[in-house]
Design a protein around this motif. Structure first.
Motif, PDB file in Angstrom:
ATOM      1  N   ASN A 128      31.571 -10.243 122.368  1.00  0.00           N
ATOM      2  CA  ASN A 128      32.385  -9.212 123.023  1.00  0.00           C
ATOM      3  C   ASN A 128      33.312  -9.817 124.073  1.00  0.00           C
ATOM      4  O   ASN A 128      34.468  -9.411 124.199  1.00  0.00           O
ATOM      5  CB  ASN A 128      31.494  -8.132 123.649  1.00  0.00           C
ATOM      6  CG  ASN A 128      31.025  -7.145 122.616  1.00  0.00           C
ATOM      7  OD1 ASN A 128      31.827  -6.553 121.910  1.00  0.00           O
ATOM      8  ND2 ASN A 128      29.719  -6.973 122.503  1.00  0.00           N
ATOM      9  N   ALA A 129      32.815 -10.781 124.821  1.00  0.00           N
ATOM     10  CA  ALA A 129      33.645 -11.450 125.832  1.00  0.00           C
ATOM     11  C   ALA A 129      34.805 -12.190 125.162  1.00  0.00           C
ATOM     12  O   ALA A 129      35.949 -12.130 125.628  1.00  0.00           O
ATOM     13  CB  ALA A 129      32.803 -12.410 126.664  1.00  0.00           C
ATOM     14  N   GLY A 130      34.518 -12.877 124.058  1.00  0.00           N
ATOM     15  CA  GLY A 130      35.572 -13.568 123.322  1.00  0.00           C
ATOM     16  C   GLY A 130      36.601 -12.600 122.767  1.00  0.00           C
ATOM     17  O   GLY A 130      37.808 -12.831 122.848  1.00  0.00           O
ATOM     18  N   TRP A 131      36.119 -11.507 122.225  1.00  0.00           N
ATOM     19  CA  TRP A 131      37.015 -10.475 121.671  1.00  0.00           C
ATOM     20  C   TRP A 131      37.940  -9.945 122.768  1.00  0.00           C
ATOM     21  O   TRP A 131      39.153  -9.819 122.572  1.00  0.00           O
ATOM     22  CB  TRP A 131      36.183  -9.361 121.055  1.00  0.00           C
ATOM     23  CG  TRP A 131      36.983  -8.271 120.409  1.00  0.00           C
ATOM     24  CD1 TRP A 131      37.285  -7.061 120.948  1.00  0.00           C
ATOM     25  CD2 TRP A 131      37.579  -8.294 119.116  1.00  0.00           C
ATOM     26  NE1 TRP A 131      38.032  -6.322 120.060  1.00  0.00           N
ATOM     27  CE2 TRP A 131      38.229  -7.063 118.924  1.00  0.00           C
ATOM     28  CE3 TRP A 131      37.629  -9.239 118.101  1.00  0.00           C
ATOM     29  CZ2 TRP A 131      38.919  -6.741 117.761  1.00  0.00           C
ATOM     30  CZ3 TRP A 131      38.321  -8.920 116.939  1.00  0.00           C
ATOM     31  CH2 TRP A 131      38.951  -7.685 116.779  1.00  0.00           C
ATOM     32  N   ALA A 132      37.370  -9.647 123.916  1.00  0.00           N
ATOM     33  CA  ALA A 132      38.161  -9.129 125.041  1.00  0.00           C
ATOM     34  C   ALA A 132      39.137 -10.185 125.562  1.00  0.00           C
ATOM     35  O   ALA A 132      40.280  -9.870 125.891  1.00  0.00           O
ATOM     36  CB  ALA A 132      37.234  -8.664 126.157  1.00  0.00           C
ATOM     37  N   ALA A 133      38.690 -11.425 125.616  1.00  0.00           N
ATOM     38  CA  ALA A 133      39.552 -12.500 126.113  1.00  0.00           C
ATOM     39  C   ALA A 133      40.774 -12.689 125.213  1.00  0.00           C
ATOM     40  O   ALA A 133      41.843 -13.047 125.708  1.00  0.00           O
ATOM     41  CB  ALA A 133      38.764 -13.809 126.220  1.00  0.00           C
ATOM     42  N   TRP A 134      40.615 -12.442 123.911  1.00  0.00           N
ATOM     43  CA  TRP A 134      41.745 -12.558 122.992  1.00  0.00           C
ATOM     44  C   TRP A 134      42.523 -11.255 122.882  1.00  0.00           C
ATOM     45  O   TRP A 134      43.417 -11.133 122.036  1.00  0.00           O
ATOM     46  CB  TRP A 134      41.273 -12.989 121.605  1.00  0.00           C
ATOM     47  CG  TRP A 134      41.079 -14.462 121.464  1.00  0.00           C
ATOM     48  CD1 TRP A 134      41.959 -15.444 121.796  1.00  0.00           C
ATOM     49  CD2 TRP A 134      39.935 -15.121 120.924  1.00  0.00           C
ATOM     50  NE1 TRP A 134      41.441 -16.675 121.504  1.00  0.00           N
ATOM     51  CE2 TRP A 134      40.182 -16.508 120.960  1.00  0.00           C
ATOM     52  CE3 TRP A 134      38.714 -14.683 120.417  1.00  0.00           C
ATOM     53  CZ2 TRP A 134      39.278 -17.451 120.516  1.00  0.00           C
ATOM     54  CZ3 TRP A 134      37.817 -15.623 119.978  1.00  0.00           C
ATOM     55  CH2 TRP A 134      38.097 -16.996 120.031  1.00  0.00           C
ATOM     56  N   GLY A 135      42.179 -10.282 123.703  1.00  0.00           N
ATOM     57  CA  GLY A 135      42.885  -9.002 123.653  1.00  0.00           C
ATOM     58  C   GLY A 135      42.742  -8.293 122.320  1.00  0.00           C
ATOM     59  O   GLY A 135      43.669  -7.645 121.850  1.00  0.00           O
ATOM     60  N   ALA A 136      41.606  -8.418 121.704  1.00  0.00           N
ATOM     61  CA  ALA A 136      41.277  -7.790 120.418  1.00  0.00           C
ATOM     62  C   ALA A 136      42.133  -8.311 119.261  1.00  0.00           C
ATOM     63  O   ALA A 136      42.155  -7.703 118.194  1.00  0.00           O
ATOM     64  CB  ALA A 136      41.362  -6.273 120.510  1.00  0.00           C
ATOM     65  N   THR A 137      42.816  -9.421 119.462  1.00  0.00           N
ATOM     66  CA  THR A 137      43.600 -10.030 118.381  1.00  0.00           C
ATOM     67  C   THR A 137      43.377 -11.541 118.379  1.00  0.00           C
ATOM     68  O   THR A 137      44.270 -12.306 118.744  1.00  0.00           O
ATOM     69  CB  THR A 137      45.106  -9.719 118.523  1.00  0.00           C
ATOM     70  OG1 THR A 137      45.518 -10.121 119.828  1.00  0.00           O
ATOM     71  CG2 THR A 137      45.398  -8.251 118.313  1.00  0.00           C
ATOM     72  N   PRO A 138      42.179 -11.959 117.985  1.00  0.00           N
ATOM     73  CA  PRO A 138      41.905 -13.398 117.988  1.00  0.00           C
ATOM     74  C   PRO A 138      42.729 -14.128 116.928  1.00  0.00           C
ATOM     75  O   PRO A 138      43.080 -13.539 115.898  1.00  0.00           O
ATOM     76  CB  PRO A 138      40.411 -13.481 117.672  1.00  0.00           C
ATOM     77  CG  PRO A 138      40.099 -12.213 116.963  1.00  0.00           C
ATOM     78  CD  PRO A 138      41.053 -11.178 117.494  1.00  0.00           C
ATOM     79  N   PRO A 139      43.031 -15.397 117.172  1.00  0.00           N
ATOM     80  CA  PRO A 139      43.695 -16.188 116.131  1.00  0.00           C
ATOM     81  C   PRO A 139      42.729 -16.396 114.966  1.00  0.00           C
ATOM     82  O   PRO A 139      41.535 -16.098 115.073  1.00  0.00           O
ATOM     83  CB  PRO A 139      43.999 -17.510 116.845  1.00  0.00           C
ATOM     84  CG  PRO A 139      42.987 -17.589 117.941  1.00  0.00           C
ATOM     85  CD  PRO A 139      42.722 -16.184 118.359  1.00  0.00           C
ATOM     86  N   ALA A 140      43.232 -16.924 113.875  1.00  0.00           N
ATOM     87  CA  ALA A 140      42.398 -17.109 112.669  1.00  0.00           C
ATOM     88  C   ALA A 140      41.137 -17.906 112.968  1.00  0.00           C
ATOM     89  O   ALA A 140      40.034 -17.521 112.551  1.00  0.00           O
ATOM     90  CB  ALA A 140      43.213 -17.777 111.577  1.00  0.00           C
ATOM     91  N   ALA A 141      41.273 -19.000 113.712  1.00  0.00           N
ATOM     92  CA  ALA A 141      40.089 -19.808 114.039  1.00  0.00           C
ATOM     93  C   ALA A 141      39.121 -19.022 114.914  1.00  0.00           C
ATOM     94  O   ALA A 141      37.902 -19.139 114.764  1.00  0.00           O
ATOM     95  CB  ALA A 141      40.509 -21.102 114.736  1.00  0.00           C
TER      96      ALA A 141
END
Length: 183
Positions: A128-141
């Motif tokens: 969830n922290a990673g998802w939020a840090a990417w603003g709900a649009t993570p890169p492919a990796a």
């Protein structure tokens, strides 16, 4: 003793491997909640993170078959990552549960199962922290990392659930529903 008439059924001991019926109702709703959580994670990964299931291996086989039939390999690669994460989660959760179980008494819901579920919750919080840090649009990796981490978390949940009386499955609805209804 064999052949003895039991006039008070409450005085009859439980069969080996069966929990005390007085304890069973306490954890049945919790198993249902874990199953609901697993389903929620599967919906998220199917709809937004990799397009695969993180715990339903049969569903992933369908995705692989479709990927082969359409010559689109990306879904198949995501399935491989998801299954690998799940396998790693089961291995890690089982090992952790076994180590923790040595130090505590056995119950219908062992403390070791709860401790593995706490570790799973930590992985889910990190996702969830990673998802939020990417603003709900993570890169492919990033999507790949989140997918593997979520599959790892559900593998840990599956390993924890194996220690619960009745070996309830919380990562696929058919087995979970059967266990819950039977209980």
């Amino acid at each position: 003793p064999p052949g003895e008439l039991v006039t008070n059924p409450a005085a009859r001991p439980n069969p080996p491997g069966r929990p005390d019926p007085a304890e069973r109702p306490r954890h049945v709703p919790l198993v249902g909640l874990l199953t609901f959580t697993s389903g929620c994670v599967d919906v998220v990964t199917l709809m937004t993170i990799g397009g695969t299931f993180t715990s339903v291996i049969t569903g992933n086989l369908i995705i692989v078959g479709r990927a082969i039939g359409t010559s689109s390999l990306t879904p198949a690669l995501h399935v491989i990552m998801s299954v690998a994460g799940y396998v790693l989660g089961v291995a890690a959760g089982s090992r952790l549960r076994a180590r923790l179980a040595r130090s505590g008494p056995q119950a219908s819901w062992p403390r070791a199962a709860t401790q593995v579920l706490v570790a799973e919750a930590a992985v889910l919080a990190a996702v969830n922290a990673g998802w939020a840090a990417w603003g709900a649009t993570p890169p492919a990796a990033g999507t790949d990392v989140l997918l593997v981490a979520l599959a790892l978390a559900l593998g840990m949940q599956g390993a924890a659930a194996r220690a619960i009386a009745g070996s309830a499955s919380t990562t696929y609805m058919t087995g979970a529903l059967t266990t819950l209804v039977e209980a």
